[in-house]
Motif scaffolding. Sequence first.
Motif, PDB file in Angstrom:
ATOM      1  N   PRO A 251       0.573  -1.016  -0.105  1.00 30.78           N
ATOM      2  CA  PRO A 251       0.133  -0.109  -0.028  1.00 30.78           C
ATOM      3  C   PRO A 251       0.712   1.153  -0.060  1.00 30.78           C
ATOM      4  O   PRO A 251      -0.146   2.498  -0.177  1.00 30.78           O
ATOM      5  N   ALA A 252       2.320   1.601   0.499  1.00 31.67           N
ATOM      6  CA  ALA A 252       2.801   2.349   0.185  1.00 31.67           C
ATOM      7  C   ALA A 252       4.266   2.412  -1.112  1.00 31.67           C
ATOM      8  O   ALA A 252       4.896   3.123  -0.552  1.00 31.67           O
TER       9      ALA A 252
ATOM     10  N   ALA B 209      -2.686  14.471  -8.630  1.00 26.31           N
ATOM     11  CA  ALA B 209      -3.098  13.536  -8.105  1.00 26.31           C
ATOM     12  C   ALA B 209      -4.116  12.915  -7.359  1.00 26.31           C
ATOM     13  O   ALA B 209      -4.091  14.004  -6.183  1.00 26.31           O
ATOM     14  N   TYR B 210      -4.945  12.072  -7.980  1.00 26.53           N
ATOM     15  CA  TYR B 210      -6.133  11.766  -7.172  1.00 26.53           C
ATOM     16  C   TYR B 210      -6.561  10.652  -6.500  1.00 26.53           C
ATOM     17  O   TYR B 210      -5.910   9.089  -7.268  1.00 26.53           O
ATOM     18  N   ARG B 211      -7.308  10.496  -5.608  1.00 22.68           N
ATOM     19  CA  ARG B 211      -8.478   9.486  -4.896  1.00 22.68           C
ATOM     20  C   ARG B 211      -9.450   9.532  -3.981  1.00 22.68           C
ATOM     21  O   ARG B 211      -9.584  10.946  -3.573  1.00 22.68           O
ATOM     22  N   PHE B 212      -9.679   8.286  -3.916  1.00 27.59           N
ATOM     23  CA  PHE B 212     -11.277   8.665  -2.619  1.00 27.59           C
ATOM     24  C   PHE B 212     -10.401   8.171  -1.233  1.00 27.59           C
ATOM     25  O   PHE B 212      -9.497   7.480  -1.766  1.00 27.59           O
ATOM     26  N   GLU B 213     -11.047   8.414  -0.434  1.00 26.96           N
ATOM     27  CA  GLU B 213     -10.216   8.520   0.807  1.00 26.96           C
ATOM     28  C   GLU B 213     -10.353   6.473   1.169  1.00 26.96           C
ATOM     29  O   GLU B 213      -9.977   6.665   2.163  1.00 26.96           O
TER      30      GLU B 213
ATOM     31  N   GLY C 207       7.888  15.718  -2.724  1.00 27.48           N
ATOM     32  CA  GLY C 207       7.744  17.058  -2.127  1.00 27.48           C
ATOM     33  C   GLY C 207       6.263  17.657  -2.156  1.00 27.48           C
ATOM     34  O   GLY C 207       5.661  17.577  -2.710  1.00 27.48           O
ATOM     35  N   ASP C 208       6.384  19.194  -2.210  1.00 29.68           N
ATOM     36  CA  ASP C 208       5.071  19.792  -2.142  1.00 29.68           C
ATOM     37  C   ASP C 208       5.208  19.940  -4.295  1.00 29.68           C
ATOM     38  O   ASP C 208       3.776  20.547  -4.252  1.00 29.68           O
ATOM     39  N   ARG C 209       5.978  19.488  -4.910  1.00 25.09           N
ATOM     40  CA  ARG C 209       5.679  19.080  -6.277  1.00 25.09           C
ATOM     41  C   ARG C 209       3.858  18.059  -6.705  1.00 25.09           C
ATOM     42  O   ARG C 209       3.827  18.283  -7.872  1.00 25.09           O
TER      43      ARG C 209
ATOM     44  N   ALA D 293       0.676   9.715   0.539  1.00 29.58           N
ATOM     45  CA  ALA D 293       2.263  10.131   1.240  1.00 29.58           C
ATOM     46  C   ALA D 293       4.256   9.559   1.206  1.00 29.58           C
ATOM     47  O   ALA D 293       4.458   9.771   0.968  1.00 29.58           O
ATOM     48  N   ALA D 294       3.615   8.174   0.418  1.00 33.28           N
ATOM     49  CA  ALA D 294       5.119   7.956  -0.098  1.00 33.28           C
ATOM     50  C   ALA D 294       5.042   9.096  -1.142  1.00 33.28           C
ATOM     51  O   ALA D 294       6.435   9.666  -1.516  1.00 33.28           O
ATOM     52  N   PHE D 295       4.697   9.143  -2.376  1.00 32.94           N
ATOM     53  CA  PHE D 295       4.797  10.002  -3.248  1.00 32.94           C
ATOM     54  C   PHE D 295       5.570  11.595  -2.937  1.00 32.94           C
ATOM     55  O   PHE D 295       6.105  12.358  -3.336  1.00 32.94           O
ATOM     56  N   ALA D 296       4.631  12.270  -1.835  1.00 35.02           N
ATOM     57  CA  ALA D 296       4.544  13.259  -1.307  1.00 35.02           C
ATOM     58  C   ALA D 296       5.982  13.208  -0.654  1.00 35.02           C
ATOM     59  O   ALA D 296       6.736  14.534  -0.626  1.00 35.02           O
TER      60      ALA D 296
END
Length: 277
Positions: free
Chosen positions: A164-165, A190-194, A212-214, A205-208
Amino acid sequence: MRADDPLSDFTPREITLNDVSKRVYLTGSGSSNGSGPAVIVMTEMPGISPHVARFARWVRDAGFTVYMPSLFGRDGVVATAEEGAAVFQKACVSAEFRAFAGKGSSPVTLWLRALANLAHAECGGPGVGAVGMCFTGNFALSMMLEPAVLAPVVSQPSLPMDDPAGTGLDTAELQAIRQRLEDEDLTVMAYRFEGDAFCRAQRFAAFAEALGDRFISRVLPDSAANQDTAPFFKRYVTTPHSVVTAHLIDEAGQPTLAARDEILAFFRSRLVPADSN
C-alpha cells in the motif's frame, strides 16, 4: 455508459515504437494535422471502457489531441465481471507490467514515453500531458523521464498491489523525476477517494515524501462516488476508486466533476502557450 462504445469518432492507428506495436486511438484537432498539444490517456482496468472513452472526449473537447493506447482488454466494451477478471489476471503476469512491489517501473512505460515523444513531434506545442488511472496510474509519473511530458496526472494509482505504501518506481527514478520537477517548475496532480482499498493514503504519503510539494494531491470523500457501476466494478471494485471514469457523477457541483475540470485546467496551464489564450 452501459452499452459498448464503437469509438467511431476516434482514428485507430497501429504505432510501432521500440520494436513493439500497439493500437492507439486518436481524436482531436491535432490527430490529422499536428496542430494541437497532445495528451496521452491511459486506460484503467479492464480496458478502454465507455467511461474511459468519455473522459478522452472531454480532454479532446477541451482543445487537445488525445492519444489513447490499447494496453489490455477489448476496446470499447462494457466487460462482464468474468471477462474483466480474466483481463486483470493476464495483465498481472504479463512481462509488460510489474504489478507487485520490488520490481521497479513497468516495461510498458518505456513504450509510453516513446509515444509521448512521437505525439509531441506530431502535435507540437510546449509538451505533452499524460493521465494514468488505476493499473496505469503511476505510469504518468514514470513518463516524466521523457522530457516532452510536462503535465502528469496520477489518478488512483493501484500498483504495486501488494504494498500500500509502494510507488511502483525505484529510488533513482523518483530522484530524477523530483529533480526535473524542481528544475522546470513542474507539478504532478494526483487523485484518489478517501476509502479506496486499492490506492490507500500510504501511497500518496510515499509520493509526497519522494516528490515534496511538487506532488499535489486531492482526496475526495467516498460519498462523492457514483454507486451505479458496471458489472466488473460491482463485483471486484467494492470501494470508491475511479475518480474521473466509473465513479464520476456527471452533475454540476459534484466533486468528481470538479476534479475533471481541474485536470483539464491543469493541461491548459501547462500545454497551451500563453499567447494563444
